[in-house]
Design a protein around this motif. Structure first.
Motif, PDB file in Angstrom:
ATOM      1  N   ASN A 163       0.794  -1.233   0.000  1.00 23.76           N
ATOM      2  CA  ASN A 163       0.000   0.000   0.000  1.00 23.76           C
ATOM      3  C   ASN A 163       0.828   1.286   0.000  1.00 23.76           C
ATOM      4  OD1 ASN A 163      -2.679  -0.978  -0.270  1.00 23.76           O
ATOM      5  ND2 ASN A 163      -2.508  -1.800   1.804  1.00 23.76           N
ATOM      6  N   ARG A 201       0.154   2.309  -6.603  1.00 23.04           N
ATOM      7  CA  ARG A 201       0.105   1.801  -5.239  1.00 23.04           C
ATOM      8  C   ARG A 201       0.407   0.311  -5.280  1.00 23.04           C
ATOM      9  NH1 ARG A 201      -4.266  -0.158  -2.620  1.00 23.04           N
ATOM     10  NH2 ARG A 201      -5.526   0.681  -4.304  1.00 23.04           N
ATOM     11  N   ARG A 231       0.091  -3.337  -4.316  1.00 26.10           N
ATOM     12  CA  ARG A 231      -0.831  -4.297  -3.708  1.00 26.10           C
ATOM     13  C   ARG A 231      -0.146  -5.673  -3.734  1.00 26.10           C
ATOM     14  NH1 ARG A 231      -5.419  -4.033  -7.774  1.00 26.10           N
ATOM     15  NH2 ARG A 231      -3.576  -4.548  -9.011  1.00 26.10           N
ATOM     16  N   LYS A 282     -13.496   9.020  -2.792  1.00 29.20           N
ATOM     17  CA  LYS A 282     -14.384   8.674  -3.916  1.00 29.20           C
ATOM     18  C   LYS A 282     -15.825   8.884  -3.481  1.00 29.20           C
ATOM     19  CE  LYS A 282     -11.427   5.660  -6.518  1.00 29.20           C
ATOM     20  NZ  LYS A 282     -10.778   4.392  -6.186  1.00 29.20           N
ATOM     21  N   PHE A 287     -19.771   8.084  -4.002  1.00 31.98           N
ATOM     22  CA  PHE A 287     -20.722   7.108  -4.533  1.00 31.98           C
ATOM     23  C   PHE A 287     -22.136   7.685  -4.466  1.00 31.98           C
ATOM     24  CE2 PHE A 287     -17.048   4.805  -3.088  1.00 31.98           C
ATOM     25  CZ  PHE A 287     -16.861   3.836  -4.055  1.00 31.98           C
ATOM     26  N   TYR A 319     -25.302  -2.521   0.682  1.00 32.19           N
ATOM     27  CA  TYR A 319     -25.411  -2.828  -0.734  1.00 32.19           C
ATOM     28  C   TYR A 319     -26.326  -4.025  -0.899  1.00 32.19           C
ATOM     29  CZ  TYR A 319     -24.048  -3.549  -5.584  1.00 32.19           C
ATOM     30  OH  TYR A 319     -24.063  -3.668  -6.947  1.00 32.19           O
ATOM     31  N   ARG A 374     -13.147   0.867   5.875  1.00 30.79           N
ATOM     32  CA  ARG A 374     -12.362   0.224   4.826  1.00 30.79           C
ATOM     33  C   ARG A 374     -13.054  -1.007   4.253  1.00 30.79           C
ATOM     34  NH1 ARG A 374      -7.056  -2.882   6.955  1.00 30.79           N
ATOM     35  NH2 ARG A 374      -7.645  -4.385   5.390  1.00 30.79           N
ATOM     36  N   ILE A 397     -16.388  -2.206   2.856  1.00 35.55           N
ATOM     37  CA  ILE A 397     -17.709  -1.695   2.491  1.00 35.55           C
ATOM     38  C   ILE A 397     -18.661  -2.862   2.246  1.00 35.55           C
ATOM     39  CG2 ILE A 397     -16.610   0.279   1.453  1.00 35.55           C
ATOM     40  CD1 ILE A 397     -17.670  -0.820  -1.246  1.00 35.55           C
ATOM     41  N   PHE A 438     -20.777  -7.639  -5.563  1.00 39.00           N
ATOM     42  CA  PHE A 438     -21.395  -6.451  -6.156  1.00 39.00           C
ATOM     43  C   PHE A 438     -21.859  -6.769  -7.576  1.00 39.00           C
ATOM     44  CE2 PHE A 438     -18.524  -5.039  -2.897  1.00 39.00           C
ATOM     45  CZ  PHE A 438     -19.202  -3.999  -2.278  1.00 39.00           C
ATOM     46  N   TYR A 489     -16.164   3.079 -10.939  1.00 41.19           N
ATOM     47  CA  TYR A 489     -17.474   3.586 -10.542  1.00 41.19           C
ATOM     48  C   TYR A 489     -17.687   4.932 -11.188  1.00 41.19           C
ATOM     49  CZ  TYR A 489     -21.487   4.659  -7.606  1.00 41.19           C
ATOM     50  OH  TYR A 489     -22.744   4.954  -7.158  1.00 41.19           O
ATOM     51  N   PHE A 509     -21.217   0.633 -11.309  1.00 40.42           N
ATOM     52  CA  PHE A 509     -19.921  -0.011 -11.498  1.00 40.42           C
ATOM     53  C   PHE A 509     -19.835  -0.491 -12.945  1.00 40.42           C
ATOM     54  CE2 PHE A 509     -20.491  -0.821  -6.854  1.00 40.42           C
ATOM     55  CZ  PHE A 509     -19.358  -0.160  -6.420  1.00 40.42           C
ATOM     56  N   ALA A 531      -5.770  -5.374 -12.642  1.00 38.83           N
ATOM     57  CA  ALA A 531      -7.098  -5.829 -12.219  1.00 38.83           C
ATOM     58  C   ALA A 531      -7.376  -5.368 -10.791  1.00 38.83           C
ATOM     59  CB  ALA A 531      -7.166  -7.344 -12.300  1.00 38.83           C
ATOM     60  N   PHE A 554     -10.841  -7.155  -5.183  1.00 38.00           N
ATOM     61  CA  PHE A 554      -9.686  -7.595  -4.408  1.00 38.00           C
ATOM     62  C   PHE A 554      -8.676  -6.475  -4.237  1.00 38.00           C
ATOM     63  CE2 PHE A 554      -6.488  -8.303  -7.611  1.00 38.00           C
ATOM     64  CZ  PHE A 554      -7.176  -8.715  -8.722  1.00 38.00           C
ATOM     65  N   ASP A 555      -9.198  -5.272  -4.143  1.00 42.06           N
ATOM     66  CA  ASP A 555      -8.371  -4.104  -3.860  1.00 42.06           C
ATOM     67  C   ASP A 555      -9.037  -3.378  -2.700  1.00 42.06           C
ATOM     68  OD1 ASP A 555      -7.024  -1.616  -3.893  1.00 42.06           O
ATOM     69  OD2 ASP A 555      -6.678  -1.804  -6.038  1.00 42.06           O
ATOM     70  N   ARG A 556      -8.250  -3.027  -1.661  1.00 46.92           N
ATOM     71  CA  ARG A 556      -8.887  -2.393  -0.509  1.00 46.92           C
ATOM     72  C   ARG A 556      -9.408  -1.002  -0.830  1.00 46.92           C
ATOM     73  NH1 ARG A 556      -4.743  -0.579   4.177  1.00 46.92           N
ATOM     74  NH2 ARG A 556      -6.144   1.171   4.331  1.00 46.92           N
ATOM     75  N   GLU A 557      -8.845  -0.375  -1.864  1.00 51.55           N
ATOM     76  CA  GLU A 557      -9.354   0.958  -2.231  1.00 51.55           C
ATOM     77  C   GLU A 557     -10.198   0.821  -3.475  1.00 51.55           C
ATOM     78  OE1 GLU A 557      -6.947   4.294  -1.887  1.00 51.55           O
ATOM     79  OE2 GLU A 557      -6.167   3.569   0.002  1.00 51.55           O
ATOM     80  N   ILE A 558     -11.491   0.955  -3.337  1.00 51.87           N
ATOM     81  CA  ILE A 558     -12.324   0.749  -4.523  1.00 51.87           C
ATOM     82  C   ILE A 558     -12.606   2.095  -5.180  1.00 51.87           C
ATOM     83  CG2 ILE A 558     -13.342  -1.232  -3.412  1.00 51.87           C
ATOM     84  CD1 ILE A 558     -15.974   0.345  -3.396  1.00 51.87           C
TER      85      ILE A 558
END
Lengths: 409, 409
Positions: free
Chosen positions: A30, A152, A154, A330, A332, A357, A407, A409, B332, B357, B362, B381, B405-409
């Motif tokens: 990260n 970043r 990952r 971000k 939404f 959701y 973190r 969601i 989702f 998004y 999405f 990805a 599979f990413d903590r920051e969406i």
């Protein structure tokens, strides 16, 4: 009093990314990559098998089927990591996934399409020439740019770093964030309560863990009483931080104390104080340090305002310092599940809410208790809904914009 | 070969949460709470001011307006943390946010609705009795349940813990996850390449950082060559782990080696091997330890399969051990932006994709390179799209299900 959008713009303009540093790749999770990563060799490094099965010459299996299998003599073996024997005409070499293609072989038949009897393998289906062979350099070639600086890191990127023989990597530095809690009435955990009016801190540790969650380094400079000596001393201890956060002491009555002292002791230039924002109106922002490379936020003492101001102004700044290319939250869109009303609509308001959701949509339940001293209202919230200036009412079923502050969601 | 849903069900049924431990609250971030948290006192602990302004008697300001202000004599002061003086009739006491309400006062007029001239304050508006007073216990009362056990601790919860004087707190323990990388051809970072067929590991460190991201404790047990002595030795070193992950050695040709040895050396009972899943078909799962409280995953050696199997089977198990009440991945829905086709549709497939998004939805771009040896296809990805059994084709514009599979969406 300036608009929130204007305040955020000033914060992101004035905040500069830090320099680079080298870290071991497991510590780089990260973090923002500060060098381009190139391939050190082809991948795969050589033609290899994509299946467990048999390496064959295509000419030997033409027309093979269950009714009319091709019978081949089993010789040798090709395992991953070994140099396989040469494949003669009329023979087949057992091969495993990832193993080298033997010289002379041009096709791999997966085990499921074969039958072994003693030293003979029966091929039950003709596959096309080249089947199940993964080509040298098919993923990438030596010298290819694999990960550009600015990304970043990952787990996928960390895996690629190790595969190109990187033990350490250049990443952007992360800021040290000092936290000073001000107020005569504020006690730390474990201190004895001697007056009914005393309050045990929540902001110190919610801010501390908010900074941790952002990936920066929190440092509790301490608790300053509302007197010049104590404030001066704590500010002195904050000098080696990149970011200084004070909590409390910024509403009308008290602001001058903190403002005067950060200006005097740390030479902070204040860029704004008061934003048309609820909660968090009396937030102050400034820069300091030799080249204005350090930043300061005077955060209101209300527990909810403190958490919200961190999320919507401080976090984007810290992420900018850390090298994030898009440090903003971000936004939404979701469907409001209950009516929301407010009397005064002169500020942008961040409403605590619980977002779920389901059925392809975000459903947003606004909380009714919105007083900014009610920290418990944060406990069940996982999002903040933006209510624009001049909007007095939003009805259930209407679309609203929100940011997550959880973190997961 | 069992279905993925069945495999996940078995994994979650066989995996048990670990015991409890006490940690300092700043270490408790994102841990699962293992005790109920009650309030130690009322909050606010006493009636106090919600504004900076003046404490007054309501009877003294009836009918006050800009044209006809009420003139009151300024006496004393009430600051947060102080015991204020008593309020006499016809007087007003300057008061700050959070400060105690002076005896005799029943209303707070915010500074903005007043004008000070010398020792007189003019009240420019009548507010209703009780205005701007935050009541003792208005947020919660002593003894109230604030955070029930089972909740994940976020910064808001950590703030509440400190405010009720908790320095340490009981949380669920986190598992130690041992990683053994198998394969004669696999080299660690920094080892010399002596044969063209050798491959530098990526799985070791992508798994390591995936475990870190989940919040558990990764331990690299090491690299085992494909021979009994080395595998036995590494398995011995794994005995004090709660979770054992092996990577490689589970496809048709090699599986028996790992399976036999984990069964023999660690007494692992294998619950399944092979799942109707792509990538990741030859995944094995078992339990071991005195009461079957430890778990084992035999993860395929392909880099993409390794990452995907971790996300969709191992991570839910580790989160269950950590005490998560809903350890499954959230699913989702998004709109596919390009056609997707596949030949063989006999397995549930997890397609790598990039999800963005915008305009309230999405949008899901599937990747064309889907071979499971192509780690670089993971680099861009941020999501995995679920393609069900028997589905050969999905057209652009259709809705698809995916997991992040990413903590920051």
């Amino acid at each position: 009093m300036i608009a929130y959008e204007e305040a955020l713009k000033i914060v992101l303009e004035k905040t500069k990314p830090l320099g680079n540093e080298k870290v071991f790749i497991h510590q780089a999770l990260n973090r923002i990559l500060a060098e381009d990563i190139h391939a050190d060799r082809d991948n795969p490094p050589a033609d290899n098998s994509g299946m467990d099965g048999f390496a064959v010459r295509h000419e030997d299996i033409i027309g093979a089927s269950e009714d009319n299998p091709a019978a081949l003599k089993i010789i040798g073996e090709s395992k991953a990591g070994d140099l396989p024997p040469k494949l003669e005409k009329g023979a087949a070499i057992p091969i495993y996934t990832g193993a080298l293609i033997p010289e002379g072989a041009d096709t791999i038949i997966q085990k499921e399409l074969t039958k072994v009897e003693g030293s003979i393998v029966y091929i039950l289906k003709e596959l096309k020439k080249g089947a199940n062979i993964r080509e040298k350099g098919g993923d990438y070639k030596a010298g290819d740019l694999l990960i550009p600086k600015g990304k970043r890191l990952r787990p996928a990127e960390i895996g690629v770093l190790s595969s190109v023989n990187k033990a350490t990597v250049y990443v952007k530095q992360i800021p040290r964030v000092g936290i000073i809690t001000t107020g005569d009435e504020i006690l730390d955990i474990g201190e004895n309560i001697t007056k009914e009016s005393q309050i045990r801190t929540s902001n110190t540790y919610s801010l501390y863990t908010q900074v941790l969650e952002t990936g920066a380094i929190p440092t509790i400079i301490g608790f300053a009483k509302d007197n010049p000596e104590d404030i001066k001393e704590k500010l002195k201890w904050a000098k080696n931080c990149d970011v200084l956060l004070t909590t409390g002491g910024v509403s009308v009555g008290e602001y001058d104390l903190v403002k005067d002292f950060v200006s005097k002791e740390l030479n902070v230039s204040i860029h704004f104080w008061k934003v048309a924002l609820k909660p968090g109106k009396p937030v102050a922002f400034g820069t300091w340090g030799e080249d204005g490379e350090k930043i300061f936020f005077g955060i209101p003492g209300n527990p909810v305002a403190s958490m919200v101001v961190y999320e919507i102004l401080v976090k984007p700044a810290i992420k900018k310092m850390m090298g994030y290319q898009n440090p903003e939250n971000k936004i939404f869109t979701g469907i409001l599940t209950e009516d929301f009303k407010r009397k005064s609509a002169d500020r942008l308001e961040f409403i605590r809410a619980y977002v779920e959701y389901k059925e392809d949509n975000f459903y947003v339940k606004p909380f009714t208790k919105q007083a900014s001293n009610m920290l418990t209202s944060m406990l069940n919230a996982n999002a903040l809904v933006l209510v624009d200036i001049d909007i007095h009412q939003i009805e259930a079923g209407e679309k609203v914009r929100f940011i997550f502050f959880d973190r997961e969601i």
